[in-house]
Motif scaffolding. Structure first.
Motif, mmCIF file in Angstrom:
data_model
loop_
_atom_site.group_PDB
_atom_site.id
_atom_site.type_symbol
_atom_site.label_atom_id
_atom_site.label_comp_id
_atom_site.label_asym_id
_atom_site.label_seq_id
_atom_site.Cartn_x
_atom_site.Cartn_y
_atom_site.Cartn_z
ATOM 1 N N ARG A 88 0.834 -1.213 0.000
ATOM 2 C CA ARG A 88 0.000 0.000 0.000
ATOM 3 C C ARG A 88 0.859 1.249 0.000
ATOM 4 N NH1 ARG A 88 -3.437 -3.004 3.870
ATOM 5 N NH2 ARG A 88 -5.404 -3.553 2.797
ATOM 6 N N GLN A 89 1.924 1.238 0.770
ATOM 7 C CA GLN A 89 2.824 2.390 0.798
ATOM 8 C C GLN A 89 3.473 2.608 -0.562
ATOM 9 O OE1 GLN A 89 5.626 1.822 4.011
ATOM 10 N NE2 GLN A 89 4.032 1.758 5.575
ATOM 11 N N LEU A 91 2.212 1.758 -3.462
ATOM 12 C CA LEU A 91 1.191 2.263 -4.381
ATOM 13 C C LEU A 91 0.896 3.737 -4.121
ATOM 14 C CD1 LEU A 91 -1.276 -0.766 -4.409
ATOM 15 C CD2 LEU A 91 0.127 0.029 -6.321
ATOM 16 N N GLU A 92 0.893 4.121 -2.856
ATOM 17 C CA GLU A 92 0.652 5.530 -2.518
ATOM 18 C C GLU A 92 1.776 6.429 -3.023
ATOM 19 O OE1 GLU A 92 0.160 5.626 1.686
ATOM 20 O OE2 GLU A 92 -1.796 4.598 1.659
ATOM 21 N N SER A 93 2.976 5.881 -3.054
ATOM 22 C CA SER A 93 4.139 6.658 -3.499
ATOM 23 C C SER A 93 4.308 6.666 -5.013
ATOM 24 C CB SER A 93 5.415 6.091 -2.854
ATOM 25 O OG SER A 93 5.315 6.109 -1.437
ATOM 26 N N ARG A 99 1.536 5.809 -13.031
ATOM 27 C CA ARG A 99 0.362 4.959 -12.834
ATOM 28 C C ARG A 99 -0.546 5.007 -14.060
ATOM 29 N NH1 ARG A 99 -4.158 5.788 -8.034
ATOM 30 N NH2 ARG A 99 -5.703 4.363 -8.902
ATOM 31 N N ARG A 132 -6.423 2.213 -5.492
ATOM 32 C CA ARG A 132 -5.239 2.144 -6.350
ATOM 33 C C ARG A 132 -5.145 0.811 -7.085
ATOM 34 N NH1 ARG A 132 -4.255 5.269 -1.982
ATOM 35 N NH2 ARG A 132 -3.357 7.322 -2.394
#
Length: 303
Positions: A88-89, A91-93, A99, A132
């Motif tokens: 998750r981290q 994907l957030e970054s 993307r 995401r």
């Protein structure tokens, strides 16, 4: 059946063992009375039927095994939670332009693939940007397009999309014919309603007369051995196992399970822990191309 005398003696025994129904003096008197009537081993008591004893023993063993299974799976569950947090981290970054580029590349690869073009009945997830997930909007539009003309080489397709029914890993797949058939749930995720605008029940894929050719699956992490890490609810694993069982019962060919993955979601082999309940995928589609998991899958992808 017990005789009236046996019932009476059992009643005395129960009374003697229940302090709420007798004082200490009466308990002592009943105990002495019973000890004179019968030896301490109480062989006079009727035996339970063997079936009931077997059921009781089986239930006890099952409960013990379930508890042991939970203990054995706890380290794996902890590893999964830690890995989910890391992915998750990542994907957030992920840069938004990267993307978007990978979304386009993945969907283009799927749309141009022969195994997608030849599929007539598909189950696909509806992507959620907040989660995401790899975008599926172009894929859904392609599937929901009007039936192809006779001169067109495209095959008309039938689409089923997921609807979460409860918090107990219960998910269903309903047929839709247009994006307007979807409504936002409490999590603001688009889902099909069980009935259409005319009040008719939508077709549930588990009750369909024909088999699904292709599942397009989401996930948090994947590897090249087919392991898939979901979000922890168990919805897809539970549903896929049930559908695979249905296909086996009806002598259908098993559907092709294809997961869509950003580059950062592909792990080294052995990183993703698995349990007996996890369903492996047949192939991954990343921005770099299609990754078949087995030689048999490779043959199917070459249709």
């Amino acid at each position: 059946m017990w005789t009236s005398g046996q019932r009476g003696r059992v009643k005395l025994l129960l009374t003697a063992s229940d302090p709420s129904k007798s004082n200490t003096r009466s308990c002592s008197r009943h105990t002495k009375f019973l000890s004179r009537l019968h030896p301490p081993d109480s062989t006079w008591l009727p035996r339970l039927p063997r079936r009931l004893l077997t059921t009781a023993n089986t239930s006890t063993v099952t409960m013990a095994n379930n508890n042991q299974d939970k203990d054995d799976l706890e380290p794996i569950s902890k590893q999964k939670r830690l890995l989910r947090s890391k992915v998750r981290q990542a994907l957030e970054s992920m840069d938004l332009s990267l993307r978007s580029h990978e979304d386009d590349a993945i969907q283009r690869i799927v749309l141009e693939s022969p195994w997608f073009k030849s599929s007539q009945r598909l189950c696909a997830y509806i992507s959620c940007s907040a989660l995401r997930e790899v975008d599926t909007s172009r894929l859904l539009s392609e599937i929901l397009q009007n039936p192809a003309k006779e001169s067109d080489t495209h095959i008309a397709k039938k689409l089923y999309v997921p609807r979460v029914e409860d918090k107990n890993s219960h998910m269903r797949m309903f047929n839709i014919s247009r994006m307007d058939d979807l409504i936002a749930n409490s999590m603001n995720i688009l889902e099909p309603s069980p009935v259409d605008s005319d009040g008719n029940d939508r077709e549930d894929v588990m009750h369909a007369n024909d088999p699904v050719d292709l599942f397009i699956l989401p996930g948090l992490a994947f590897d090249k051995s087919g392991r898939r890490l979901g979000r922890g609810g168990g919805y897809y694993d539970t549903f896929l196992r049930k559908y695979q069982e249905l296909a086996t019962e009806r002598n259908w060919r098993q559907p092709l399970l294809v997961a869509l993955s950003y580059s950062v979601q592909i792990m080294d082999e052995g990183v993703i822990p698995v349990t007996p309940n996890d369903v492996l995928v047949d192939a991954l589609v990343s921005p770099s191309g299609v990754i078949p998991i087995s030689p048999a899958t490779l043959e199917r992808l070459r249709l």
